[in-house]
Design a protein around this motif. Structure first.
Motif, PDB file in Angstrom:
ATOM      1  N   UNK A  35      19.868  13.074  -5.763  1.00  0.00           N
ATOM      2  CA  UNK A  35      20.608  13.156  -7.042  1.00  0.00           C
ATOM      3  C   UNK A  35      21.373  14.603  -6.989  1.00  0.00           C
ATOM      4  N   UNK A  36      21.197  15.255  -6.024  1.00  0.00           N
ATOM      5  CA  UNK A  36      21.494  16.814  -6.198  1.00  0.00           C
ATOM      6  C   UNK A  36      20.932  17.788  -7.391  1.00  0.00           C
ATOM      7  N   UNK A  37      19.632  17.312  -7.769  1.00  0.00           N
ATOM      8  CA  UNK A  37      19.103  18.068  -8.725  1.00  0.00           C
ATOM      9  C   UNK A  37      19.888  17.981 -10.140  1.00  0.00           C
ATOM     10  N   UNK A  38      20.168  16.862 -10.510  1.00  0.00           N
ATOM     11  CA  UNK A  38      21.320  16.371 -11.552  1.00  0.00           C
ATOM     12  C   UNK A  38      20.251  15.811 -12.687  1.00  0.00           C
ATOM     13  N   UNK A  39      19.169  15.301 -12.387  1.00  0.00           N
ATOM     14  CA  UNK A  39      18.099  14.505 -13.519  1.00  0.00           C
ATOM     15  C   UNK A  39      17.140  15.247 -14.108  1.00  0.00           C
ATOM     16  N   UNK A  40      17.098  14.994 -15.315  1.00  0.00           N
ATOM     17  CA  UNK A  40      16.069  15.889 -15.973  1.00  0.00           C
ATOM     18  C   UNK A  40      14.514  14.914 -15.735  1.00  0.00           C
ATOM     19  N   UNK A  41      13.678  15.163 -16.760  1.00  0.00           N
ATOM     20  CA  UNK A  41      12.444  14.445 -16.676  1.00  0.00           C
ATOM     21  C   UNK A  41      12.301  12.872 -17.056  1.00  0.00           C
ATOM     22  N   UNK A  42      13.254  12.650 -18.254  1.00  0.00           N
ATOM     23  CA  UNK A  42      13.448  11.540 -18.558  1.00  0.00           C
ATOM     24  C   UNK A  42      13.930  10.398 -17.488  1.00  0.00           C
ATOM     25  N   UNK A  43      15.115  10.899 -17.017  1.00  0.00           N
ATOM     26  CA  UNK A  43      15.668   9.879 -15.843  1.00  0.00           C
ATOM     27  C   UNK A  43      14.621   9.861 -14.681  1.00  0.00           C
ATOM     28  N   UNK A  44      14.093  10.976 -14.404  1.00  0.00           N
ATOM     29  CA  UNK A  44      13.098  11.170 -13.292  1.00  0.00           C
ATOM     30  C   UNK A  44      11.933  10.041 -13.303  1.00  0.00           C
ATOM     31  N   UNK A  45      11.216   9.925 -14.611  1.00  0.00           N
ATOM     32  CA  UNK A  45      10.483   9.200 -15.069  1.00  0.00           C
ATOM     33  C   UNK A  45      10.678   7.850 -14.905  1.00  0.00           C
ATOM     34  N   UNK A  46      11.815   7.626 -15.337  1.00  0.00           N
ATOM     35  CA  UNK A  46      12.527   6.132 -15.306  1.00  0.00           C
ATOM     36  C   UNK A  46      12.508   5.601 -13.818  1.00  0.00           C
ATOM     37  N   UNK A  47      13.061   6.576 -12.939  1.00  0.00           N
ATOM     38  CA  UNK A  47      13.510   6.397 -11.510  1.00  0.00           C
ATOM     39  C   UNK A  47      11.936   5.927 -10.887  1.00  0.00           C
ATOM     40  N   UNK A  48      10.975   6.884 -11.131  1.00  0.00           N
ATOM     41  CA  UNK A  48       9.628   6.642 -10.502  1.00  0.00           C
ATOM     42  C   UNK A  48       9.077   5.147 -10.897  1.00  0.00           C
ATOM     43  N   UNK A  71      15.105  22.895 -11.564  1.00  0.00           N
ATOM     44  CA  UNK A  71      15.824  23.486 -12.672  1.00  0.00           C
ATOM     45  C   UNK A  71      15.826  22.221 -13.719  1.00  0.00           C
ATOM     46  N   UNK A  72      15.657  22.797 -14.873  1.00  0.00           N
ATOM     47  CA  UNK A  72      15.895  21.931 -16.132  1.00  0.00           C
ATOM     48  C   UNK A  72      17.056  21.519 -16.432  1.00  0.00           C
ATOM     49  N   UNK A  73      17.040  20.229 -16.819  1.00  0.00           N
ATOM     50  CA  UNK A  73      18.613  19.712 -17.553  1.00  0.00           C
ATOM     51  C   UNK A  73      18.330  19.614 -18.997  1.00  0.00           C
ATOM     52  N   UNK A  74      19.237  20.257 -19.685  1.00  0.00           N
ATOM     53  CA  UNK A  74      18.892  20.228 -21.191  1.00  0.00           C
ATOM     54  C   UNK A  74      20.209  19.404 -21.637  1.00  0.00           C
ATOM     55  N   UNK A  75      19.861  18.586 -22.634  1.00  0.00           N
ATOM     56  CA  UNK A  75      20.930  17.810 -23.271  1.00  0.00           C
ATOM     57  C   UNK A  75      21.184  18.092 -24.576  1.00  0.00           C
ATOM     58  N   UNK A  76      20.676  19.340 -25.344  1.00  0.00           N
ATOM     59  CA  UNK A  76      20.796  19.809 -26.516  1.00  0.00           C
ATOM     60  C   UNK A  76      22.230  20.837 -26.352  1.00  0.00           C
ATOM     61  N   UNK A  77      22.911  20.407 -27.287  1.00  0.00           N
ATOM     62  CA  UNK A  77      24.093  21.534 -27.309  1.00  0.00           C
ATOM     63  C   UNK A  77      23.859  22.752 -28.174  1.00  0.00           C
TER      64      UNK A  77
END
Length: 93
Positions: A35-48, A71-77
């Protein structure tokens, strides 16, 4: 400490939890590479869970990703100040 306990520590095998974390880390690296390092922990856990049948917590995925230095993906603005500048007041009149 008993002598037998001391030497048992050196000859012991790797703990099962460490082996499991290594296996999960390989899956996380594969997911991030796909996924070109575009996923955070939530989506990675879902894919696992969806692809590999591994149900683990998001915190554990986050910790493993941190040890892998992904790298960490942040969803906070980011916080933005809503103060008006002097130029905005002049334009409105």
């Amino acid at each position: 400490m008993n002598r037998s306990t001391y030497y048992k520590h050196f000859s012991s095998d790797v703990a099962p939890r460490v082996k499991e974390n290594q296996k999960i880390s390989e899956f996380i690296l594969k997911i991030c590479a796909d996924c070109d390092k575009r996923l955070g922990a939530y989506k990675t856990a879902h894919l696992l869970q969806r692809d590999y049948g591994i149900k683990i917590s998001v915190g554990r995925v986050y910790r493993l990703m941190k040890t892998l230095t992904l790298p960490r993906i942040s969803t906070d603005k980011p916080f933005q100040s809503y103060k008006r500048s002097e130029n905005a007041k002049e334009c409105s009149t």
